[in-house]
Design an enzyme around this catalytic site. Structure first.
Site, mmCIF file in Angstrom:
data_model
loop_
_atom_site.group_PDB
_atom_site.id
_atom_site.type_symbol
_atom_site.label_atom_id
_atom_site.label_comp_id
_atom_site.label_asym_id
_atom_site.label_seq_id
_atom_site.Cartn_x
_atom_site.Cartn_y
_atom_site.Cartn_z
ATOM 1 N N LYS A 97 28.508 74.233 -21.164
ATOM 2 C CA LYS A 97 28.565 73.533 -22.575
ATOM 3 C C LYS A 97 28.091 72.087 -22.406
ATOM 4 O O LYS A 97 27.852 71.534 -21.235
ATOM 5 C CB LYS A 97 29.974 73.556 -22.773
ATOM 6 N N GLY A 197 39.866 81.027 -44.790
ATOM 7 C CA GLY A 197 38.380 80.849 -44.736
ATOM 8 C C GLY A 197 37.545 81.669 -45.550
ATOM 9 O O GLY A 197 37.897 82.850 -45.449
HETATM 10 P P1 NAD Z 1 32.232 77.874 -41.857
HETATM 11 O O1 NAD Z 1 32.235 76.517 -41.914
HETATM 12 O O2 NAD Z 1 31.222 78.513 -42.478
HETATM 13 O O3 NAD Z 1 33.607 78.464 -42.418
HETATM 14 C C1 NAD Z 1 35.051 77.727 -42.533
HETATM 15 C C2 NAD Z 1 35.670 77.797 -43.597
HETATM 16 O O4 NAD Z 1 37.005 77.580 -43.305
HETATM 17 C C3 NAD Z 1 34.926 76.710 -44.426
HETATM 18 O O5 NAD Z 1 34.790 77.452 -45.906
HETATM 19 C C4 NAD Z 1 36.128 75.763 -44.757
HETATM 20 O O6 NAD Z 1 36.123 75.133 -46.118
HETATM 21 C C5 NAD Z 1 37.466 76.594 -44.725
HETATM 22 N N1 NAD Z 1 38.645 76.162 -44.150
HETATM 23 C C6 NAD Z 1 38.801 74.894 -43.475
HETATM 24 N N2 NAD Z 1 39.993 74.599 -43.263
HETATM 25 C C7 NAD Z 1 40.740 75.570 -43.850
HETATM 26 C C8 NAD Z 1 42.054 75.883 -44.341
HETATM 27 N N3 NAD Z 1 42.947 75.036 -43.608
HETATM 28 N N4 NAD Z 1 42.564 76.951 -45.090
HETATM 29 C C9 NAD Z 1 41.516 77.639 -45.377
HETATM 30 N N5 NAD Z 1 40.155 77.462 -45.400
HETATM 31 C C10 NAD Z 1 39.741 76.343 -44.612
HETATM 32 O O7 NAD Z 1 32.462 78.367 -40.431
HETATM 33 P P2 NAD Z 1 32.136 79.904 -39.731
HETATM 34 O O8 NAD Z 1 30.750 79.736 -39.108
HETATM 35 O O9 NAD Z 1 32.492 80.966 -40.775
HETATM 36 O O10 NAD Z 1 33.297 80.025 -38.590
HETATM 37 C C11 NAD Z 1 34.527 80.037 -38.777
HETATM 38 C C12 NAD Z 1 35.192 80.144 -37.582
HETATM 39 O O11 NAD Z 1 34.756 80.884 -36.577
HETATM 40 C C13 NAD Z 1 35.033 78.753 -36.896
HETATM 41 O O12 NAD Z 1 36.329 78.446 -36.314
HETATM 42 C C14 NAD Z 1 34.127 78.891 -35.656
HETATM 43 O O13 NAD Z 1 34.407 78.165 -34.619
HETATM 44 C C15 NAD Z 1 34.376 80.539 -35.350
HETATM 45 N N6 NAD Z 1 33.367 81.050 -34.750
HETATM 46 C C16 NAD Z 1 32.192 81.046 -35.413
HETATM 47 C C17 NAD Z 1 30.995 81.964 -34.899
HETATM 48 C C18 NAD Z 1 29.808 82.127 -35.895
HETATM 49 O O14 NAD Z 1 28.703 82.858 -35.378
HETATM 50 N N7 NAD Z 1 29.743 81.196 -37.001
HETATM 51 C C19 NAD Z 1 31.158 82.332 -33.845
HETATM 52 C C20 NAD Z 1 32.250 82.431 -32.924
HETATM 53 C C21 NAD Z 1 33.303 81.716 -33.434
#
Ligand code: NAD
Length: 390
Positions: A97, A197
């Site tokens: 990382k 989310g």
């Molecule tokens: P994103 O930012 O597109 O979506 C996250 C959403 O959660 C946002 O719309 C935000 O407004 C909402 N949110 C934040 N706090 C909240 C709460 N307390 N209650 C309800 N909603 C809330 O992110 P993403 O890319 O969809 O990723 C989501 C999660 O998955 C993250 O934790 C990320 O680390 C993890 N993740 C993502 C990927 C990927 O490929 N994008 C891969 C592995 C892990």
């Protein structure tokens, strides 16, 4: 043979005069690289945890850390997590990382990221970087202009693009495996599923769930985003604070980590927790055990959200979307294996997954002691790819 010629067993030594090296030893990291280029404002750290299975792949995040210690702790923890994630996903990759210390809202410049790219290049493929928190495609392109050891680049540059659709597919597969374990069938039809989310992963996940005629509930701190998902999938929008006590079969946290904690756990009545967010359990040991006692099946997050990593790593062989999806579909079997192992040994799924990942590293590591006509490195996905890329 004289005893003195034998190499002693690796021993964990602790010496209070060398706290940083102690930390590396205790968490079993191979290397920590400090990168400094004050002329362009670069302060960065790269941690390589383990390269037994292959080059260390892991994103670089830009974060305004409060102290150097905080940044070091974070990069060590995150690199270690990548080792486990790659290992359990069956990838020929190790864990690493990077962190760039700075404010992602105002400290981003081309020279800063190009300087970081040069440090990555200096590691000659031991570390492969990718996009993480605080980074966008634009900065990844700057890094890519200085080093070929970058994965997760845009489709326009020959990369795999946005990983979230593949992450969502993996979460869906892990959720189905969980349903099979908990309810005897992997059908999600009529299952009441609460998604926390409504971002990238959640919206793709909701589409898969709609196809299965699940009863979807969605929430987001930005209601507009939840409404958008609801309009497309027929989900019901609920308030963010309603999600924990919702009468649901499956809770799918797809927003942020630490949401299963001392405050929320007693409200949960679901049978399964399977989500895309990282580090869903506030305390892996404590809350993992509490869920087990409550008969709530927990699908380890780093196992079922590995689709993004699998997608990015597919770039290393020359990206093929179908192959990435096929590999991601294996999350179903991996999740079942983890649940079965956990049952047999009376442990939590998280512990089972960690143990199985460690087994794979140890056992595959033994293979590399056999002489092969190919060099050890050329067997690895990353090296094959980078040879083609040159
Ligand atoms: P994103 O930012 O597109 O979506 C996250 C959403 O959660 C946002 O719309 C935000 O407004 C909402 N949110 C934040 N706090 C909240 C709460 N307390 N209650 C309800 N909603 C809330 O992110 P993403 O890319 O969809 O990723 C989501 C999660 O998955 C993250 O934790 C990320 O680390 C993890 N993740 C993502 C990927 C990927 O490929 N994008 C891969 C592995 C892990």
């Amino acid at each position: 043979m004289e005893d003195s010629l034998l190499i002693p067993e690796k021993k964990k030594e602790t010496d209070k005069n060398f706290p940083l090296i102690n930390e590396l030893t205790n968490m079993e990291h191979e290397q920590l690289v400090f990168c400094s280029r004050p002329e362009v404002g670069l302060k960065a750290i790269i941690a390589i945890h383990d390269t037994t299975l292959g080059p260390a792949l892991g994103g670089v995040r830009m974060w305004n850390y409060g102290s150097e210690n905080e940044a070091i702790k974070d990069v060590l923890r995150l690199a270690r997590g990548m080792t486990y994630k790659s290992a359990i996903s069956g990838l020929n990759l190790g864990g690493g990382k990077g962190v760039i210390i700075g404010d992602s809202a105002k400290d981003k410049t081309e020279p800063l990221f190009r300087a970081f790219g040069r440090y990555v290049d200096g590691l000659a493929g031991r570390y492969i970087t990718a996009e993480d928190v605080g980074m966008t495609e634009k900065e990844m392109e700057w890094i890519f202009s200085e080093t070929k050891y970058v994965a997760g680049i845009p489709k326009t540059l020959g990369g795999s693009g946005d990983p979230s659709p593949v992450t969502a597919y993996g979460v869906y597969m892990g959720m189905k495996a969980s349903a099979k374990k908990a309810y005897g069938s992997d059908s999600l039809e009529d299952k009441r599923i609460g998604i926390q989310g409504a971002g990238s992963v959640a919206s793709h996940l909701a589409r898969y769930l709609k196809k299965e005629n699940a009863k979807i509930f969605v929430t987001d701190i930005f209601e507009k985003k939840a409404i958008k998902v609801a309009n497309e999938t027929g989900a019901k929008v609920i308030n963010p604070d309603q999600i924990y006590s919702l009468d649901m079969d499956i809770f799918s946290p797809c927003a942020l980590g630490g949401v299963v904690n001392d405050d929320t756990i007693n409200h949960l009545t679901c049978g399964i927790i399977a989500g895309g967010a990282n580090n869903i359990l506030d305390n892996e040991k404590k809350h993992g055990e509490m869920l087990r006692e409550r008969n709530i099946l927990y699908a380890p997050d780093y196992v079922i959200n590995a689709g993004g990593l699998i997608n990015v790593s597919s770039e290393l062989e020359g990206y093929n979307e179908q192959r990435a999806m096929e590999k991601t579909a294996r999350i179903y079997d991996t999740t079942i294996d983890i649940f079965d192992y956990a049952d047999r040994h009376g442990i939590t799924p998280n512990d089972a997954s960690n143990i199985l990942a460690e087994h794979r590293i140890r056992n595959v590591g033994r293979v590399s002691t056999i002489y092969s006509s190919k060099s050890q490195l050329s067997n690895r996905e990353g090296e094959i790819y980078y040879k083609n890329r040159c």
